[in-house]
Design a protein around this motif. Structure first.
Motif, PDB file in Angstrom:
ATOM      1  N   ARG A 167      59.040   8.151 -30.371  1.00 56.93           N
ATOM      2  CA  ARG A 167      60.202   7.679 -29.894  1.00 56.93           C
ATOM      3  C   ARG A 167      60.066   6.267 -29.083  1.00 56.93           C
ATOM      4  NH1 ARG A 167      58.302  12.337 -26.339  1.00 56.93           N
ATOM      5  NH2 ARG A 167      56.474  11.193 -24.815  1.00 56.93           N
ATOM      6  N   PRO A 168      60.305   5.550 -30.100  1.00 59.99           N
ATOM      7  CA  PRO A 168      60.219   3.823 -29.898  1.00 59.99           C
ATOM      8  C   PRO A 168      61.314   3.694 -29.002  1.00 59.99           C
ATOM      9  CG  PRO A 168      60.708   4.151 -32.037  1.00 59.99           C
ATOM     10  CD  PRO A 168      60.373   5.535 -31.697  1.00 59.99           C
ATOM     11  N   ASP A 169      61.230   2.833 -27.838  1.00 58.74           N
ATOM     12  CA  ASP A 169      62.171   2.595 -26.878  1.00 58.74           C
ATOM     13  C   ASP A 169      63.120   1.339 -27.324  1.00 58.74           C
ATOM     14  OD1 ASP A 169      60.696   0.530 -26.271  1.00 58.74           O
ATOM     15  OD2 ASP A 169      60.060   1.186 -24.312  1.00 58.74           O
ATOM     16  N   ARG A 170      62.607   0.845 -28.562  1.00 61.28           N
ATOM     17  CA  ARG A 170      63.561  -0.256 -28.991  1.00 61.28           C
ATOM     18  C   ARG A 170      63.696  -0.402 -30.546  1.00 61.28           C
ATOM     19  NH1 ARG A 170      60.160  -4.254 -25.636  1.00 61.28           N
ATOM     20  NH2 ARG A 170      59.828  -2.205 -24.764  1.00 61.28           N
ATOM     21  N   PRO A 171      64.587  -1.055 -30.942  1.00 57.32           N
ATOM     22  CA  PRO A 171      64.500  -1.003 -32.667  1.00 57.32           C
ATOM     23  C   PRO A 171      63.447  -0.954 -33.413  1.00 57.32           C
ATOM     24  CG  PRO A 171      66.266  -2.240 -31.629  1.00 57.32           C
ATOM     25  CD  PRO A 171      65.277  -1.995 -30.581  1.00 57.32           C
ATOM     26  N   PHE A 172      62.938  -0.123 -34.377  1.00 54.05           N
ATOM     27  CA  PHE A 172      61.708  -0.568 -34.948  1.00 54.05           C
ATOM     28  C   PHE A 172      61.736  -1.449 -36.053  1.00 54.05           C
ATOM     29  CE2 PHE A 172      58.520   1.082 -38.090  1.00 54.05           C
ATOM     30  CZ  PHE A 172      57.537   1.563 -37.272  1.00 54.05           C
ATOM     31  N   SER A 173      62.977  -2.262 -36.348  1.00 55.34           N
ATOM     32  CA  SER A 173      63.059  -3.405 -37.070  1.00 55.34           C
ATOM     33  C   SER A 173      64.207  -3.938 -36.360  1.00 55.34           C
ATOM     34  CB  SER A 173      63.520  -2.969 -38.694  1.00 55.34           C
ATOM     35  OG  SER A 173      63.568  -4.129 -39.269  1.00 55.34           O
ATOM     36  N   GLY A 174      64.274  -5.171 -36.418  1.00 57.54           N
ATOM     37  CA  GLY A 174      65.282  -6.046 -35.784  1.00 57.54           C
ATOM     38  C   GLY A 174      65.002  -6.149 -34.338  1.00 57.54           C
ATOM     39  N   ARG A 175      66.093  -6.572 -33.395  1.00 62.12           N
ATOM     40  CA  ARG A 175      66.055  -6.935 -32.032  1.00 62.12           C
ATOM     41  C   ARG A 175      67.033  -6.821 -31.443  1.00 62.12           C
ATOM     42  NH1 ARG A 175      61.969 -11.932 -30.679  1.00 62.12           N
ATOM     43  NH2 ARG A 175      60.607 -10.447 -31.336  1.00 62.12           N
ATOM     44  N   LEU A 176      66.989  -6.270 -30.183  1.00 66.50           N
ATOM     45  CA  LEU A 176      68.401  -6.059 -29.320  1.00 66.50           C
ATOM     46  C   LEU A 176      68.155  -7.538 -28.399  1.00 66.50           C
ATOM     47  CD1 LEU A 176      68.449  -2.261 -28.106  1.00 66.50           C
ATOM     48  CD2 LEU A 176      70.050  -3.723 -29.929  1.00 66.50           C
ATOM     49  N   VAL A 177      69.279  -8.244 -28.661  1.00 64.56           N
ATOM     50  CA  VAL A 177      69.158  -9.604 -27.920  1.00 64.56           C
ATOM     51  C   VAL A 177      70.238  -9.783 -26.954  1.00 64.56           C
ATOM     52  CG1 VAL A 177      69.192 -11.934 -28.134  1.00 64.56           C
ATOM     53  CG2 VAL A 177      67.880 -10.653 -29.757  1.00 64.56           C
ATOM     54  N   PRO A 178      70.132 -10.303 -25.662  1.00 62.15           N
ATOM     55  CA  PRO A 178      71.317 -10.249 -24.710  1.00 62.15           C
ATOM     56  C   PRO A 178      72.030 -11.739 -25.087  1.00 62.15           C
ATOM     57  CG  PRO A 178      69.392 -10.685 -23.449  1.00 62.15           C
ATOM     58  CD  PRO A 178      68.933 -10.286 -25.009  1.00 62.15           C
ATOM     59  N   LEU A 179      73.198 -12.042 -24.377  1.00 66.76           N
ATOM     60  CA  LEU A 179      74.046 -13.249 -24.381  1.00 66.76           C
ATOM     61  C   LEU A 179      73.545 -13.962 -23.133  1.00 66.76           C
ATOM     62  CD1 LEU A 179      77.258 -12.615 -25.811  1.00 66.76           C
ATOM     63  CD2 LEU A 179      75.894 -14.330 -26.632  1.00 66.76           C
ATOM     64  N   VAL A 180      73.313 -14.916 -23.044  1.00 66.89           N
ATOM     65  CA  VAL A 180      72.903 -15.782 -21.701  1.00 66.89           C
ATOM     66  C   VAL A 180      73.598 -17.136 -21.909  1.00 66.89           C
ATOM     67  CG1 VAL A 180      71.023 -16.806 -20.446  1.00 66.89           C
ATOM     68  CG2 VAL A 180      70.538 -14.708 -21.536  1.00 66.89           C
ATOM     69  N   ASP A 181      74.586 -17.290 -21.061  1.00 65.38           N
ATOM     70  CA  ASP A 181      75.135 -18.372 -20.705  1.00 65.38           C
ATOM     71  C   ASP A 181      76.003 -18.700 -22.219  1.00 65.38           C
ATOM     72  OD1 ASP A 181      74.454 -18.893 -18.236  1.00 65.38           O
ATOM     73  OD2 ASP A 181      72.840 -19.993 -18.715  1.00 65.38           O
ATOM     74  N   GLY A 182      76.376 -17.523 -22.658  1.00 71.11           N
ATOM     75  CA  GLY A 182      77.195 -17.575 -24.066  1.00 71.11           C
ATOM     76  C   GLY A 182      76.475 -17.872 -25.343  1.00 71.11           C
ATOM     77  N   GLN A 183      75.103 -18.021 -25.197  1.00 72.30           N
ATOM     78  CA  GLN A 183      74.250 -17.890 -26.204  1.00 72.30           C
ATOM     79  C   GLN A 183      73.301 -16.557 -26.441  1.00 72.30           C
ATOM     80  OE1 GLN A 183      74.294 -20.438 -28.528  1.00 72.30           O
ATOM     81  NE2 GLN A 183      76.125 -21.340 -27.482  1.00 72.30           N
ATOM     82  N   LEU A 184      72.992 -16.483 -27.624  1.00 74.34           N
ATOM     83  CA  LEU A 184      71.919 -15.391 -27.821  1.00 74.34           C
ATOM     84  C   LEU A 184      70.589 -15.686 -27.537  1.00 74.34           C
ATOM     85  CD1 LEU A 184      73.050 -13.789 -31.023  1.00 74.34           C
ATOM     86  CD2 LEU A 184      73.341 -12.917 -28.863  1.00 74.34           C
ATOM     87  N   ASP A 185      69.766 -15.151 -26.659  1.00 66.86           N
ATOM     88  CA  ASP A 185      68.406 -15.445 -26.127  1.00 66.86           C
ATOM     89  C   ASP A 185      67.480 -14.595 -26.884  1.00 66.86           C
ATOM     90  OD1 ASP A 185      66.134 -16.235 -24.907  1.00 66.86           O
ATOM     91  OD2 ASP A 185      66.709 -15.818 -23.034  1.00 66.86           O
ATOM     92  N   HIS A 186      67.032 -15.385 -28.058  1.00 67.97           N
ATOM     93  CA  HIS A 186      66.033 -14.790 -28.842  1.00 67.97           C
ATOM     94  C   HIS A 186      64.890 -14.542 -28.432  1.00 67.97           C
ATOM     95  CE1 HIS A 186      68.833 -14.873 -32.423  1.00 67.97           C
ATOM     96  NE2 HIS A 186      69.124 -15.964 -32.077  1.00 67.97           N
ATOM     97  N   GLY A 187      64.316 -14.905 -27.278  1.00 69.34           N
ATOM     98  CA  GLY A 187      63.136 -14.632 -26.690  1.00 69.34           C
ATOM     99  C   GLY A 187      63.026 -13.494 -25.872  1.00 69.34           C
ATOM    100  N   LEU A 188      64.248 -12.911 -25.780  1.00 73.09           N
ATOM    101  CA  LEU A 188      64.293 -11.582 -24.990  1.00 73.09           C
ATOM    102  C   LEU A 188      64.550 -10.453 -25.727  1.00 73.09           C
ATOM    103  CD1 LEU A 188      66.728 -12.459 -21.767  1.00 73.09           C
ATOM    104  CD2 LEU A 188      64.102 -12.179 -22.002  1.00 73.09           C
ATOM    105  N   SER A 189      63.746  -9.332 -25.608  1.00 67.81           N
ATOM    106  CA  SER A 189      63.788  -8.234 -26.616  1.00 67.81           C
ATOM    107  C   SER A 189      64.273  -6.966 -25.640  1.00 67.81           C
ATOM    108  CB  SER A 189      62.857  -7.840 -27.498  1.00 67.81           C
ATOM    109  OG  SER A 189      62.743  -6.656 -28.036  1.00 67.81           O
ATOM    110  N   LEU A 190      65.556  -6.711 -25.750  1.00 64.64           N
ATOM    111  CA  LEU A 190      65.801  -5.276 -24.656  1.00 64.64           C
ATOM    112  C   LEU A 190      65.474  -3.814 -25.340  1.00 64.64           C
ATOM    113  CD1 LEU A 190      69.072  -6.684 -23.652  1.00 64.64           C
ATOM    114  CD2 LEU A 190      66.906  -7.220 -22.457  1.00 64.64           C
ATOM    115  N   THR A 191      65.173  -2.940 -24.485  1.00 62.11           N
ATOM    116  CA  THR A 191      65.070  -1.739 -24.898  1.00 62.11           C
ATOM    117  C   THR A 191      66.376  -0.967 -25.097  1.00 62.11           C
ATOM    118  OG1 THR A 191      64.865  -0.816 -22.573  1.00 62.11           O
ATOM    119  CG2 THR A 191      62.729  -1.435 -23.494  1.00 62.11           C
TER     120      THR A 191
END
Length: 284
Positions: free
Chosen positions: A32-56
């Protein structure tokens, strides 16, 4: 395959249990991985995708400011050619970097896995740009494409040439690495040649287990296993740890994630987890 099964059965008996005597499971267990097994869930921060963050999955939930980012392409200066007879070429995936890593041999694939499973390695570059250097008496520079350049948490960059110990060109590569070490300090802080003598099958097997666990990580499972380990004094078999949970497969993944995090220590990393299963909590 028969010999592999026999050896696995012998190891089981040495650990005190016989899987052939166990009843077949009536239910199916899943990781039961709590995040994508491949790829990454990334949030928008100040209108830009923050690739340094990986959300569950839980953190992303029903948010509309989150995007799934597919793995990035390899950054290699050259890419693996289509597979030819007698060779293994292709791409691996580093979930930490969300990037493909090209390899041109089984040895390169295995060594890349070893780098992925090392928490001190913060960046891996496969087939970086060609390094040019002078050989004694040459009238022009020689070019060499290093297999991997790894950047460590300390900022040190090390370039690795991965070769077979029996390769007839090994002597030449060793000489070239000495020339690069002396002349190409702007490319890497050090240059190394790695063969199957330095990277053992046991090290690779452990690294493969850890790399898979990182991709299938579940933080809650990690916390549950860590809490149990903190109550145990001294070394304990990781078989005893995982079998104390209702879902041993998820505990198996969590324990290896804790080893990767440096919170739990595998007491004999020169041997496989199966052959040397003792682990212990790392004192703060």
């Amino acid at each position: 395959m028969k010999s592999v099964r026999v050896l696995a059965h012998i190891k089981e008996l040495a650990r005190g249990y016989d899987s052939t005597q166990k009843t077949l499971p009536t239910t199916t267990g899943f990781l039961r991985p709590d995040r994508p097994f491949s790829g990454r869930l990334v949030p928008l921060v100040d209108g830009q995708l923050d690739h340094g963050l990986s959300l569950t999955f839980e953190e992303a939930a029903d948010r509309l400011d989150v995007a799934w980012i597919r793995p990035f392409r390899s950054t290699g200066s050259r890419q693996p050619t289509p597979r030819t007879k007698g060779s293994v070429r292709g791409y691996d995936y580093d979930v930490r970097l969300n990037r493909a890593l090209g390899f041109e041999s089984t040895r390169e694939l295995k060594f890349g896995t070893l780098l992925k499973a090392n928490r001190l390695v913060v960046n891996i570059e496969d087939q970086p740009q060609t390094v040019s250097f002078w050989r004694p008496g040459a009238t022009k520079k020689t070019g060499h494409t290093i297999d991997y350049r790894a950047t460590f948490a300390t900022g040190v960059r090390i370039a690795f040439a991965v070769k077979d110990a029996g390769d007839p060109e090994l002597k030449t590569v060793l000489e070239d690495v000495e020339y690069m070490r002396a002349q190409c300090g702007d490319f890497a802080d050090d240059f190394c040649v790695v063969t199957d003598k330095e990277v053992t099958p046991a090290m690779i097997e452990n690294a493969e287990a850890v790399a898979f666990a990182i991709a299938a990580r579940n933080d809650r499972d990690c916390q549950h296993v860590l809490t149990l380990m903190q109550r145990i004094e001294g070394p304990v078999s990781y078989f005893d740890v995982v079998e104390s949970f209702d879902d041993p497969h998820c505990a198996w993944v969590a324990l290896r994630c804790l080893i990767y995090d440096g919170l739990v220590e595998h007491l004999d990393p020169t041997r496989t987890f199966d052959d040397a299963p003792l682990v212990s909590i790392v004192a703060n």
